[in-house]
Design a protein around this motif. Structure first.
Motif: not given
Length: 248
Positions: A69, A73, A77, A79, A169, A220, A224
């Motif tokens: 984590y 996130e 950061p 994707r 998440t 979410a 994530e």
């Protein structure tokens, strides 16, 4: 680049953990995030200190073990990537980076950044399999007609690597995206129909037994997820569960 790292340190599941501060210098923007942690650990070992424990294996975005984590996130950061695919060019010189383990009741901390995700294994064991005909008269898989749409959706669901980013998440620590994907990859194919009802009932029951929360419907988890597993799989799991319940 020079960075300040705020890292969660915890000796074991029973100990009280806390954030510790470390500084690393001359980090290349071309390094992966895990390579940066390797540099930190080499620095700690050279100083006679305990290195930071973190999980990793393939470092190719396949195994799902590198679950961290980062700055609030799951996987950091970027994707559609795992932590091992995250590169330091996503950060700037002088940044302070917060690094924590995935936090969920069903993912107890083993040490530092390493968590026990064997709850996922137990969910899989509860129903993530199909019957295999060993009589010698097994039908050739190529002889089973499967639509291109169903095959593509099953393959998309099967790309789930069980990293747990969805759980970390979700504010309820729900595992429904993971379970939905594992149910879907079989529910969409004829080979998975034999155990269909038992599968979804057993896997959902095991999910609840492990202490995962319910879906929050915020989406979410899909955002994530490093493999972009769709929320459609949760809807499919719910439909399969209702069908199984009606069958009795």
């Amino acid at each position: 680049m020079n960075l300040t790292l705020k890292i969660w340190r915890q000796k074991d599941a029973q100990s009280q953990g806390k954030m510790e501060t470390y500084n690393v210098n001359d980090i290349s923007e071309h390094m992966s995030f895990l390579e940066m942690l390797d540099v930190l650990n080499e620095q700690l070992i050279a100083a006679g200190d305990e290195p930071v424990a973190f999980d990793h294996d393939c470092r190719e975005g396949i195994c799902g073990m590198c679950s961290l984590y980062i700055n609030g996130e799951a996987h950091g950061p970027d994707r559609a990537i795992t932590t091992c695919q995250l590169h330091m060019r996503m950060f700037n010189d002088g940044d302070t980076i917060y690094i924590e383990p995935f936090r969920a009741k069903a993912f107890p901390i083993i040490k530092d950044l390493v968590v026990d995700r064997s709850a996922f294994d137990r969910i899989q064991h509860a129903g993530g399999y199909i019957s295999v005909n060993t009589s010698g008269n097994t039908q050739d898989a190529n002889a089973l007609p499967i639509s291109k749409h169903a095959a593509d959706e099953a393959m998309d669901a099967a790309t789930c690597i069980g990293c747990g980013a969805c759980v970390a998440t979700c504010k309820n620590s729900s595992a429904m995206l993971f379970v939905g994907a594992k149910v879907s990859q079989y529910a969409l194919l004829p080979q998975g129909q034999v155990e269909a009802a038992d599968r979804v009932q057993n896997m959902v029951a095991q999910m609840d037994l492990e202490g995962f929360g319910n879906c929050t419907n915020t989406g979410a988890c899909e955002v994530e997820c490093p493999k972009g597993i769709s929320l459609d799989n949760i809807a499919r799991m719910n439909r399969e569960l209702i069908k199984a319940s009606l069958k009795g």
